[in-house]
Design an enzyme around this catalytic site. Structure first.
Site, PDB file in Angstrom:
ATOM      1  N   HIS A   1     105.686 -40.218  32.507  1.00 14.54           N
ATOM      2  CA  HIS A   1     105.699 -38.882  33.095  1.00 14.54           C
ATOM      3  C   HIS A   1     104.523 -38.051  32.592  1.00 14.54           C
ATOM      4  CE1 HIS A   1     110.177 -38.779  34.409  1.00 14.54           C
ATOM      5  NE2 HIS A   1     109.390 -38.971  35.423  1.00 14.54           N
TER       6      HIS A   1
ATOM      7  N   ARG B   1     107.767 -37.080  47.039  1.00 13.07           N
ATOM      8  CA  ARG B   1     108.914 -37.620  46.314  1.00 13.07           C
ATOM      9  C   ARG B   1     110.081 -36.638  46.443  1.00 13.07           C
ATOM     10  NH1 ARG B   1     104.457 -37.743  42.691  1.00 13.07           N
ATOM     11  NH2 ARG B   1     103.672 -39.840  42.232  1.00 13.07           N
TER      12      ARG B   1
ATOM     13  N   ARG C   1     109.015 -39.886  51.299  1.00 13.13           N
ATOM     14  CA  ARG C   1     109.839 -40.989  50.802  1.00 13.13           C
ATOM     15  C   ARG C   1     111.280 -40.488  50.686  1.00 13.13           C
ATOM     16  NH1 ARG C   1     108.441 -43.284  45.012  1.00 13.13           N
ATOM     17  NH2 ARG C   1     109.527 -41.400  44.350  1.00 13.13           N
TER      18      ARG C   1
ATOM     19  N   GLU D   1     107.048 -52.302  47.385  1.00 12.92           N
ATOM     20  CA  GLU D   1     106.980 -52.297  45.928  1.00 12.92           C
ATOM     21  C   GLU D   1     107.773 -53.458  45.336  1.00 12.92           C
ATOM     22  OE1 GLU D   1     108.532 -48.435  44.937  1.00 12.92           O
ATOM     23  OE2 GLU D   1     109.991 -48.570  46.548  1.00 12.92           O
TER      24      GLU D   1
ATOM     25  N   ASN E   1     102.791 -48.914  41.245  1.00  7.01           N
ATOM     26  CA  ASN E   1     103.403 -48.824  39.913  1.00  7.01           C
ATOM     27  C   ASN E   1     104.577 -49.791  39.801  1.00  7.01           C
ATOM     28  OD1 ASN E   1     101.581 -46.739  39.574  1.00  7.01           O
ATOM     29  ND2 ASN E   1     103.094 -45.126  39.860  1.00  7.01           N
ATOM     30  N   ASP E   2     105.515 -49.704  40.747  1.00 11.57           N
ATOM     31  CA  ASP E   2     106.665 -50.607  40.717  1.00 11.57           C
ATOM     32  C   ASP E   2     106.267 -52.027  41.098  1.00 11.57           C
ATOM     33  OD1 ASP E   2     108.952 -49.346  39.725  1.00 11.57           O
ATOM     34  OD2 ASP E   2     109.287 -48.271  41.589  1.00 11.57           O
TER      35      ASP E   2
ATOM     36  N   ARG F   1     107.704 -50.648  33.093  1.00 13.59           N
ATOM     37  CA  ARG F   1     106.580 -49.724  33.190  1.00 13.59           C
ATOM     38  C   ARG F   1     106.634 -48.617  32.149  1.00 13.59           C
ATOM     39  NH1 ARG F   1     107.560 -46.374  38.766  1.00 13.59           N
ATOM     40  NH2 ARG F   1     106.088 -44.943  37.805  1.00 13.59           N
TER      41      ARG F   1
ATOM     42  N   CYS G   1     100.128 -45.648  47.613  1.00  9.41           N
ATOM     43  CA  CYS G   1     100.500 -44.343  47.072  1.00  9.41           C
ATOM     44  C   CYS G   1     100.813 -44.410  45.577  1.00  9.41           C
ATOM     45  CB  CYS G   1     101.677 -43.737  47.830  1.00  9.41           C
ATOM     46  SG  CYS G   1     103.195 -44.715  47.759  1.00  9.41           S
TER      47      CYS G   1
END
Length: 576
Positions: A203, A305, A341, A430, A453-454, A464, A501
């Site tokens: 974060h 998000r 999303r 993902e 990321n995922d 992660r 993204c």
């Protein structure tokens, strides 16, 4: 590339504040900074010899009151924070008010522990549970420990930990920063952030990038830097120099000015040097983000998000409540696209009103679209609200589902989206299964978006949030690039656009590789769009394809990055 935390090149025996000493971490938010260090106060620990509580019942009341005071303080800060920070602070306040946490403290007091020790024991228990659950729970461990440390400080009568008050523009240094701390930093006074812990997709990293603050994580030894020490940091290379000499500072300033001049010369839609269109979009998490991105030189939103609307709520938001929020998010973008999303929550991002029960491995459980299939009324209400907001604003709204693995799931989602009155449905890719079967999955929808990321996390089987696994999660991993290439090939076969993204879209060099692999849009923190735009303008599509081939042919992320730097246009490298 030097490994994260490697201090090779330091003179033996140099003190933490020695002139010219270099710490090397991971650059997670681009840009450079130079200024004095402000060290974040260390967490408050209980006394090693704290005696048992003389009156456990009274001590329990005191501890619970301390937690509630922490929650009230966080709520007070939320009242004056921007939209994204407000949601983070409210979610953290919920941790402090959690009754099961209070009960755990009461239990430890009854077992003969002192108040501060009982709080620490309860926090340790919950942290271990959160880390074992992974996903959203693991992401909240830093918040959990921050709440515990503040409560311990209260019962001991000590100052609260965290970022101290400071008036001079400075570089914030900490072991780690709780998201609640990062989200409320004064952007006008924070020149940069350096942490000894953290990861590429923590974060702190994401919020720093959204706020445009240069940041380096995994810089081991950072907490030993004396307060007031002058440092320079590079949020791209991950290098932190202590007490840099005048020549080093001048070189950094000259580089920054050269970069700003180069970035100022490019604007407008994303295009390669030979005119190939690559849409440059923004990632946003709430109304405040939308207002900032709406004023930026981007072509719309590639990722909104929406979970921030839900995560701090005790009850499912009504259609009317959601419509008002979505209307405020959509309004700043006019006719530009906004890709939304749908709710990315579930067992690993728990909702008080949508608990599907315990799972053995929540990170691989009923999250994202799987939750929507179990609780379709939540998805239908969200789609209804989005359709109403789109109608009111005239926005180009495109909706995509997270955690899609099969063509059947994509079809189910698309049918529900179109039934709601929204025209364009897409899916997040993902999960490696969706990437490998992209042609079949994307045949059911209108577009796809790679959540790198995922995708990296699932491809490399590496959490992660685990800083020590950062190398495995490096988006330059050739295996991850191979999976992206497979998805892009499937998208071409299906005749559907495929964007990115994840945070990797904001890395100018990696953006060139992604375009070479076949993606058609890049969505990132709005502040990163200028660097990516410049990178595209200095390379043709054919050049991007050569860079992608070089990266995939490499044996490691370090050699992949090095190969691309070697083959990229020197004009770009001179200002990166």
């Amino acid at each position: 590339m030097t490994a994260a935390g490697d201090a090779s090149g330091d003179a033996p025996g140099r003190a933490a504040g020695s002139p010219g000493r270099v710490l090397r971490g991971i650059g997670v938010s681009s840009g450079s900074a130079h200024g004095p260090v402000v060290q974040v106060a260390a967490p408050v620990a209980p006394p090693a010899d704290e005696p048992p509580a003389a009156d456990p019942a009274a001590a329990a009341e005191q501890a619970i009151a301390a937690f509630m005071g922490v929650a009230d303080t966080l709520d007070g800060r939320a009242a004056t924070a921007d939209d994204a920070a407000r949601d983070v602070l409210k979610a953290t306040a919920m941790i402090a008010r959690d009754r099961s946490l209070h009960r755990a403290v009461t239990k430890h007091l009854g077992e003969g522990q002192g108040p501060a020790t009982a709080i620490a024991s309860a926090i340790d228990e919950f942290a271990a549970q959160f880390e074992a659950l992974g996903g959203y729970f693991a992401e909240r461990v830093t918040d959990l420990r921050d709440v515990g440390s503040r409560a311990i400080a209260t019962v001991l009568g000590e100052p609260a930990p965290g970022v101290p008050h400071f008036s001079e523009p400075s570089v914030i240094v900490a072991h780690d920063l709780a998201p609640a701390e990062t989200a409320t930093l004064d952007r006008s006074r924070v020149l940069g952030i350096v942490t000894a812990a953290g990861g590429r997709t923590s974060h702190t990293a994401i919020l720093a990038a959204q706020m445009g603050i240069p940041a380096v994580v995994q810089a081991h030894g950072a907490t030993e830097i004396p307060g007031g020490t002058l440092v320079s940091l590079d949020g791209d290379s991950g290098e932190v120099v202590l007490n840099p000499d005048a020549d080093a500072v001048a070189a950094q300033l000259e580089r920054r000015e050269r970069r700003e001049r180069a970035l100022a010369d490019v604007s407008g839609p994303g295009r390669t040097a030979d005119g190939h269109a690559v849409a440059l979009l923004a990632n946003i998490g709430g109304v405040e983000d939308a207002e900032l991105a709406g004023a930026a030189d981007v072509e719309g939103v590639g990722l909104f998000r929406t979970e921030f609307v839900f995560l701090s709520a005790q009850h499912a938001p009504t259609v009317e409540e959601q419509t008002e929020i979505y209307r405020r998010v959509l309004a700043p973008f006019g006719s530009r696209r906004v890709v939304v999303r749908t709710l990315d929550a579930g067992a690993d991002k728990p909702l008080a009103f949508a608990d599907l029960g315990a799972e053995e491995n929540p990170a691989l459980g009923r999250r994202g679209l799987r939750l929507s299939q179990a609780r379709p009324e939540l998805l239908d209400a969200q789609l209804q609200a989005l359709a109403a907001a789109a109608h009111e604003t005239g926005a180009d709204v495109r909706v995509m589902a997270p955690m899609v693995a099969t063509a059947e799931e994509a079809r189910w989602f698309a049918e529900r989206v179109r039934a709601s009155g929204l025209e364009r449905a897409g899916v997040m890719i993902e999960v490696p299964a969706a990437a490998l079967r992209a042609e079949q999955v994307l045949a059911e929808v209108d577009f796809g978006s790679l959540g790198t990321n995922d995708l990296a996390q699932y491809t490399m089987a590496a959490d992660r949030m685990e800083g020590e696994l950062s190398e495995l999660l490096d988006p330059w991993q050739p295996a991850v690039l191979d999976v992206i290439a497979a998805a892009a090939a499937g998208a071409r076969a299906a005749g559907k656009p495929l964007g990115v993204c994840g945070e990797s879209a904001g890395d100018p060099l990696l953006a060139l590789v992604l375009v070479g692999l076949g993606v058609s849009s890049l969505s990132m923190a709005a502040g990163k769009a200028r660097g990516v735009r410049l990178a595209l303008r200095t390379h043709t599509l054919e050049h991007c394809e050569r860079l992608a081939a070089a990266a995939r042919a490499a044996a490691s992320p370090e050699t992949a990055r090095a190969a691309v730097r070697e083959a990229a246009d020197p004009e770009l490298l001179a200002v990166l």
